[in-house]
Design an enzyme around this catalytic site. Structure first.
Site, PDB file in Angstrom:
ATOM      1  N   ARG A 171       0.836  -1.201   0.000  1.00 49.11           N
ATOM      2  CA  ARG A 171       0.000   0.000   0.000  1.00 49.11           C
ATOM      3  C   ARG A 171       0.873   1.254   0.000  1.00 49.11           C
ATOM      4  O   ARG A 171       0.561   2.240  -0.672  1.00 49.11           O
ATOM      5  CB  ARG A 171      -0.946  -0.034   1.208  1.00 49.11           C
ATOM      6  N   LYS A 179      -2.750   6.443   1.148  1.00 46.95           N
ATOM      7  CA  LYS A 179      -2.685   6.878   2.553  1.00 46.95           C
ATOM      8  C   LYS A 179      -1.721   8.059   2.680  1.00 46.95           C
ATOM      9  O   LYS A 179      -0.561   7.879   3.053  1.00 46.95           O
ATOM     10  CB  LYS A 179      -2.241   5.691   3.408  1.00 46.95           C
TER      11      LYS A 179
END
Ligand SMILES: *Cc1c(COP(=O)(O)O)cnc(C)c1O
Length: 337
Positions: free
Chosen positions: A80, A183
């Site tokens: 991620r 993120k």
């Protein structure tokens, strides 16, 4: 640092004994450095300060009843963070460097991993930031990857307590084709005004709707949304939500429990049809929701003041794997030797 009162830890910053860092310069990552300082020195024109060129991750290490320390799904956090790096044009941290840094920083701070019976855990916060000076809007030529850790208390001090969410249509967390799916700190800066208003009015978080049409459910500030409807686990499909690793894990566990997993758009009116509703993420695993207040229409949806049985079963199963109390059939945990 020595902690004796493990049971009264909250979720707050504490300076750990050590952190690890490495710099990307001249196109390559340098050696992993160990530091006992909580400061970093950066050029005043670093791109992370001016243009938000940064990303972060959040994961946890747990001490089991067997005394072993387990880190949950760190390879997923590595992947991620690579997608976040691509999204804001930063140097990517290879999975091998990411996992090496995590194993090292957890081992160095082993004495800060809370004991099994405290219900607390070690929060791990990797960060990747533009560390080179630039005043034109372009990517930095240097990056810093650092990992800090701190012990954090059990999320639910008095057990699993359902909370309230609020819908405010006048705020968006992220644009439909923007940075919602990575993120990055900018999404959090953008959510502070709405989040503060929700807290002041007694809600634990804002439940965001899709920014384009305000028709479908997106997510809850820093956690994904899911609902239980009959024998289905339902979670929103959207381009602007952050793919939660907790949600990914719960979907697998729900399916293993014989439930149907529905990953689809959820119209806001469907809130009236759910049996149980929860927010999920690393911090709490699951936060059961007892009420959602639609502030624009003065409407409320209620789900009962006690956590639902499916939420409890999913929570216990996942916690069991994290603490090594249950078998780990998918190899989600890594034992720190
Ligand atoms: C980190 C995060 C989550 C939760 O992801 P986990 O991997 O489960 O911790 C959910 N939503 C947003 C916006 C996040 O930043």
């Amino acid at each position: 640092m020595e902690i004796t009162d493990w049971k009264n830890l909250g979720f707050g910053y504490l300076k750990a004994d050590y952190n690890v860092r490495t710099w990307h310069r001249n196109g390559q990552w340098g050696p992993l450095e160990v530091s006992d300082s909580e400061h970093i020195t950066l050029p005043i024109a670093a791109t992370s300060f001016h243009y938000g060129q940064e990303a972060f991750e959040g994961l946890k290490a747990f001490r089991g009843q067997d005394g072993k320390i387990r880190v949950f799904r760190m390879d997923e956090n590595a992947k991620r963070m690579q997608r976040s790096a691509q999204g804001v044009m930063m140097a990517e941290v290879p999975t091998s460097l990411f996992t090496e840094a995590i194993k090292k920083v957890v081992k160095l701070n082993e004495s800060l991993v809370p004991p099994f019976d405290s219900g607390a855990s070690l929060y791990i916060r990797p960060m990747l930031i533009g560390a080179g000076a630039q005043i034109g809007v372009k990517p930095a030529d240097e990056y810093l990857f650092a990992v800090i850790v701190m012990p954090v208390g059990p999320y639910f001090k008095e057990g699993f307590k359902p909370t309230d969410l609020v819908i405010y249509r006048e705020y968006d967390r992220a644009a439909p084709l923007g940075t919602g799916k990575i993120k990055v700190g900018g999404n959090y800066a953008a959510s502070m005004v709405a989040g503060q208003r929700a807290h002041q009015n007694g809600f634990s978080a804002v439940l965001y709707l899709d920014a384009r049409e305000k028709k479908y459910i997106d997510e809850c500030g820093p956690a994904n949304f899911f609902a239980i409807k009959g024998n289905s686990y339902v979670t929103p499909k959207s381009e602007s939500i952050l793919p939660s690793i907790t949600n990914m894990s719960l979907r697998q566990l729900a399916s293993d429990m014989g439930m149907k997993v529905e990953d689809r758009q959820i119209p806001v009116e469907e809130l009236a049809d759910f049996d149980e509703v929860g927010a999920c993420g690393t911090a709490a695993v699951i936060s059961p929701i007892k009420r959602i207040y639609d502030a624009d229409n003065d409407l409320e949806y209620n789900y009962g003041t006690e956590p639902g049985k499916v939420c409890v079963a999913l929570y216990e199963k996942l916690r069991g794997i994290q603490y090594g109390l249950e078998p780990d059939p998918y190899g989600w945990t890594t034992i720190i030797e």
